[in-house]
Design a protein around this motif. Structure first.
Motif, PDB file in Angstrom:
ATOM      1  N   TYR A 344       5.378   6.431 -34.046  1.00  0.00           N
ATOM      2  CA  TYR A 344       6.007   7.190 -34.635  1.00  0.00           C
ATOM      3  C   TYR A 344       6.862   6.450 -35.582  1.00  0.00           C
ATOM      4  O   TYR A 344       8.089   5.456 -35.078  1.00  0.00           O
ATOM      5  N   ASN A 345       6.731   6.415 -37.219  1.00  0.00           N
ATOM      6  CA  ASN A 345       7.640   6.155 -37.886  1.00  0.00           C
ATOM      7  C   ASN A 345       8.927   7.263 -37.973  1.00  0.00           C
ATOM      8  O   ASN A 345       9.229   8.093 -37.595  1.00  0.00           O
ATOM      9  N   VAL A 346      10.194   6.736 -39.205  1.00  0.00           N
ATOM     10  CA  VAL A 346      11.393   7.641 -39.450  1.00  0.00           C
ATOM     11  C   VAL A 346      11.146   8.632 -39.601  1.00  0.00           C
ATOM     12  O   VAL A 346      11.470   9.862 -39.723  1.00  0.00           O
ATOM     13  N   ASN A 347       9.933   9.205 -39.881  1.00  0.00           N
ATOM     14  CA  ASN A 347       9.947  10.413 -40.924  1.00  0.00           C
ATOM     15  C   ASN A 347       9.049  11.522 -39.827  1.00  0.00           C
ATOM     16  O   ASN A 347       8.646  12.448 -40.566  1.00  0.00           O
ATOM     17  N   GLY A 348       8.565  10.811 -39.121  1.00  0.00           N
ATOM     18  CA  GLY A 348       7.872  11.668 -37.334  1.00  0.00           C
ATOM     19  C   GLY A 348       6.309  11.669 -37.858  1.00  0.00           C
ATOM     20  O   GLY A 348       5.356  11.766 -37.472  1.00  0.00           O
ATOM     21  N   GLU A 349       5.751  10.120 -38.278  1.00  0.00           N
ATOM     22  CA  GLU A 349       4.451  10.657 -38.799  1.00  0.00           C
ATOM     23  C   GLU A 349       3.888   9.123 -37.439  1.00  0.00           C
ATOM     24  O   GLU A 349       4.433   8.381 -37.126  1.00  0.00           O
ATOM     25  N   LEU A 350       2.809   9.663 -37.166  1.00  0.00           N
ATOM     26  CA  LEU A 350       2.285   9.308 -35.774  1.00  0.00           C
ATOM     27  C   LEU A 350       1.443   8.177 -36.575  1.00  0.00           C
ATOM     28  O   LEU A 350       0.744   8.173 -37.549  1.00  0.00           O
ATOM     29  N   LEU A 351       2.045   6.769 -36.245  1.00  0.00           N
ATOM     30  CA  LEU A 351       1.274   5.319 -36.433  1.00  0.00           C
ATOM     31  C   LEU A 351       0.072   5.419 -35.656  1.00  0.00           C
ATOM     32  O   LEU A 351      -0.675   5.141 -36.380  1.00  0.00           O
ATOM     33  N   PHE A 352      -0.060   5.224 -34.683  1.00  0.00           N
ATOM     34  CA  PHE A 352      -1.193   4.565 -33.941  1.00  0.00           C
ATOM     35  C   PHE A 352      -0.689   5.107 -32.166  1.00  0.00           C
ATOM     36  O   PHE A 352       0.347   4.937 -31.958  1.00  0.00           O
ATOM     37  N   ARG A 353      -1.808   5.200 -31.145  1.00  0.00           N
ATOM     38  CA  ARG A 353      -1.014   5.016 -29.546  1.00  0.00           C
ATOM     39  C   ARG A 353      -2.131   3.709 -28.916  1.00  0.00           C
ATOM     40  O   ARG A 353      -2.671   2.634 -29.595  1.00  0.00           O
TER      41      ARG A 353
END
Length: 394
Positions: A344-353
């Protein structure tokens, strides 16, 4: 023949030149026997750990209900942005020798990872022992703690209760590693603050010369531990009172406290300490104040050590997230409520698994550590490694 010529050519390098080259290499490049004479030097191991330009970091965990030890290369993991990253593949490593006793049943033969320090992992071995273990070199030391009357009353769970507080750290002044136990007598409720010195190979007490904070003695909940910045840190909470981070300087033998942010003070009862991006941090689950379903996870990072105004918070919008690494890009890597790992980035967005094969493992206890060639005090001496009696001083 060509191999012999190559080794002969490298052996022509002066030992001091080989040493300086080796100090700049990651540990995984120091396994060649060309460097054996250099890396076997105890002073080299210490200098390499303190001055290495490319330290290697690993995440070790024990899947629930097993004695399997699993590790991940965090440096490779954080640099790979592919959702099917091969770097996320688990690596099985042999458990430390005390876990090889097959005469015990599964309920009596398990271990708990309690923390790490300078490349060593601290393990609790049920029912009454600790092991300090270097996974890279395989060296270890067993410590008995059966002198504590009600220690064996700890239930078979993967964390300690509020009655027993564990610490593990390094005393730089005395070049010693300390295993620390703070415990309350079951009947008198009197607090005891004991430590095991791996240099003297014995238990002693801090009670006469260390002022124990009242907050430490009154706490009821478990306290997450982290060795960081030369000190042992505990995230502690007393009933409905505010939480704090208790700090014990392992060299100066003094306590201090680091206040947590006011908005986190009453919510960190079940929180956990971490080192993220080289900074002191803690996290906890938070109720969704927006009225939505589920919870979120709040991560607090202290960007400048012991500077209260540097606390910075981040929200991860998922019901479960165990951060264990902050990548060079500033993204959080950890386990969430889906199989495998997530970023997750610092904005709380899921980037990948990452690698879905990790769904086979339910992480029970874990630690992040920096690989090292370090050995424990007295290793190689007449004291046999792994044979500590743990007899307490009278």
């Amino acid at each position: 023949m060509e191999k012999d010529k190559k080794e002969s050519k490298n052996n022509m390098l002066p030992l001091e030149v080989m040493r300086e080259i080796s100090l700049r290499l990651p540990i995984n490049q120091l396994t060649d026997r060309i460097w054996k004479n250099v890396t076997s030097d105890r002073s080299f191991a210490k200098t390499h750990y303190e001055r290495s330009l490319a330290p290697t970091h690993r995440y070790i965990f024990i899947p629930q209900y097993t004695n399997l030890h699993v590790s991940l290369d965090l440096d490779a993991l954080s640099q790979d942005i592919d959702a099917d990253a091969s770097a996320a593949t688990i690596t099985k490593i042999p458990p430390c020798p005390p876990l090889k006793d097959k005469t015990k049943g599964p309920d009596d033969n398990y271990s708990i990872i309690l923390g790490s320090c300078r490349g060593f992992i601290a393990l609790y071995i049920h029912p009454d022992s600790f092991v300090i273990w270097n996974p890279l070199t395989g060296s270890y030391r067993t410590i008995s703690c059966n002198h504590i009357a009600d220690f064996t009353d700890i239930p078979a769970i993967y964390t300690f209760s509020g009655d027993i507080l564990f610490g593990f750290g390094y005393d730089a002044i005395r070049d010693d590693y300390l295993v620390i136990l703070f415990w309350n007598h079951k009947e008198t409720r009197q607090g005891h603050f004991d430590f095991f010195s791996l240099r003297s190979n014995s238990w002693s007490s801090f009670e006469d010369d260390v002022a124990i904070p009242d907050h430490l003695q009154r706490r009821k909940n478990r306290a997450s531990m982290l060795f960081y910045n030369g000190a042992i840190h505990w995230l502690s909470h007393v009933g409905n009172a505010t939480g704090t981070i208790i700090v014990f300087d392992a060299s100066q033998r003094i306590f201090s406290e680091i206040p947590v942010p006011e908005e986190a003070a009453r919510k960190c009862m079940d929180g956990n300490l971490r080192e993220l991006g080289g900074c002191l941090a803690f996290y906890y689950e938070k109720d969704n104040v927006d009225g939505g379903l589920g919870t979120s996870v709040t991560i607090w990072v202290m960007r400048e050590y012991n500077v209260h105004s540097s606390w910075t918070s981040y929200e991860i919008p998922t019901g479960y997230f165990e951060p264990f690494w902050l990548s060079e890009n500033g993204d959080f890597i950890g386990f969430d409520d889906f199989p495998g790992m997530a970023t997750y980035n610092v904005n709380g967005e899921l980037l990948f698994r990452f690698d879905r094969s990790l769904h086979r493992y339910s992480c029970a206890t874990c630690a992040v550590y920096t690989e090292s060639l370090l050995s424990l005090p007295n290793d190689g001496s007449e004291e046999e490694e792994g044979s500590s009696s743990g007899v307490k001083d009278s």
